[in-house]
Design a protein around this motif. Structure first.
Motif, PDB file in Angstrom:
ATOM      1  N   THR A 140      38.722  37.882  46.586  1.00 24.90           N
ATOM      2  CA  THR A 140      39.393  38.422  45.407  1.00 24.90           C
ATOM      3  C   THR A 140      40.726  39.032  45.830  1.00 24.90           C
ATOM      4  O   THR A 140      41.040  39.116  47.017  1.00 24.90           O
ATOM      5  CB  THR A 140      38.524  39.506  44.737  1.00 24.90           C
ATOM      6  OG1 THR A 140      38.384  40.595  45.645  1.00 24.90           O
ATOM      7  CG2 THR A 140      37.168  38.968  44.348  1.00 24.90           C
ATOM      8  N   LYS A 190      33.637  36.895  46.749  1.00 26.96           N
ATOM      9  CA  LYS A 190      32.857  36.541  45.565  1.00 26.96           C
ATOM     10  C   LYS A 190      32.219  35.169  45.754  1.00 26.96           C
ATOM     11  O   LYS A 190      32.688  34.353  46.545  1.00 26.96           O
ATOM     12  CB  LYS A 190      33.731  36.549  44.313  1.00 26.96           C
ATOM     13  CG  LYS A 190      34.822  35.501  44.300  1.00 26.96           C
ATOM     14  CD  LYS A 190      35.622  35.565  43.014  1.00 26.96           C
ATOM     15  CE  LYS A 190      36.685  34.480  43.016  1.00 26.96           C
ATOM     16  NZ  LYS A 190      37.410  34.436  41.765  1.00 26.96           N
ATOM     17  N   LYS A 246      37.641  41.664  48.371  1.00 24.20           N
ATOM     18  CA  LYS A 246      36.188  41.486  48.320  1.00 24.20           C
ATOM     19  C   LYS A 246      35.872  39.990  48.297  1.00 24.20           C
ATOM     20  O   LYS A 246      36.717  39.178  47.946  1.00 24.20           O
ATOM     21  CB  LYS A 246      35.618  42.164  47.087  1.00 24.20           C
ATOM     22  CG  LYS A 246      35.816  43.669  47.091  1.00 24.20           C
ATOM     23  CD  LYS A 246      35.356  44.273  45.797  1.00 24.20           C
ATOM     24  CE  LYS A 246      35.668  45.757  45.769  1.00 24.20           C
ATOM     25  NZ  LYS A 246      35.403  46.343  44.456  1.00 24.20           N
ATOM     26  N   SER A 301      29.028  40.515  53.790  1.00 25.74           N
ATOM     27  CA  SER A 301      30.376  39.970  53.927  1.00 25.74           C
ATOM     28  C   SER A 301      30.810  39.883  55.392  1.00 25.74           C
ATOM     29  O   SER A 301      31.638  39.051  55.738  1.00 25.74           O
ATOM     30  CB  SER A 301      31.379  40.787  53.121  1.00 25.74           C
ATOM     31  OG  SER A 301      31.486  42.081  53.641  1.00 25.74           O
ATOM     32  N   LEU A 335      29.821  39.639  43.370  1.00 28.54           N
ATOM     33  CA  LEU A 335      30.518  40.179  44.530  1.00 28.54           C
ATOM     34  C   LEU A 335      29.502  40.372  45.646  1.00 28.54           C
ATOM     35  O   LEU A 335      28.397  40.876  45.416  1.00 28.54           O
ATOM     36  CB  LEU A 335      31.201  41.499  44.190  1.00 28.54           C
ATOM     37  CG  LEU A 335      32.344  41.388  43.179  1.00 28.54           C
ATOM     38  CD1 LEU A 335      32.895  42.767  42.865  1.00 28.54           C
ATOM     39  CD2 LEU A 335      33.437  40.492  43.708  1.00 28.54           C
TER      40      LEU A 335
END
Length: 94
Positions: free
Chosen positions: A46, A52, A50, A84, A78
């Motif tokens: 994003t 997604k 972040k 992540s 998310l």
């Protein structure tokens, strides 16, 4: 260099020296990291940094799912910070 063969044929040969990037003394470049292509197709970044991804359960057998649920499945999810980190290893240049 020009070679003359017979009366009618003239062949010109050009010597081209390649200028590929080669390691010089004292230089040790860091190797490039390979991107996991499957992960690269599934995750995007994003504007705020972040990660997604598309939501699951929205591909088939949709007739029995309520409209509100299907509408919510359209929105991307998310990814949590802990997950992540692993995704960034799979897709280092995301």
């Amino acid at each position: 260099m020009v070679l003359v063969i017979g009366v009618q044929m003239t062949i010109t040969i050009y010597h081209h020296e390649s200028h590929h990037s080669q390691n010089t003394e004292g230089e040790n470049p860091v190797p490039k990291l390979k991107t996991n292509r499957g992960a690269a197709k599934r995750f995007k970044k994003t504007g705020t940094g972040k990660i997604k991804a598309k939501r699951a359960f929205a591909r088939h057998i949709l007739t029995k799912k309520p409209t509100n649920r299907k509408r919510g499945l359209r929105r991307p999810k998310l990814i949590e910070k802990t997950d992540s980190k692993g995704i960034k290893k799979l897709v280092p240049y995301i």
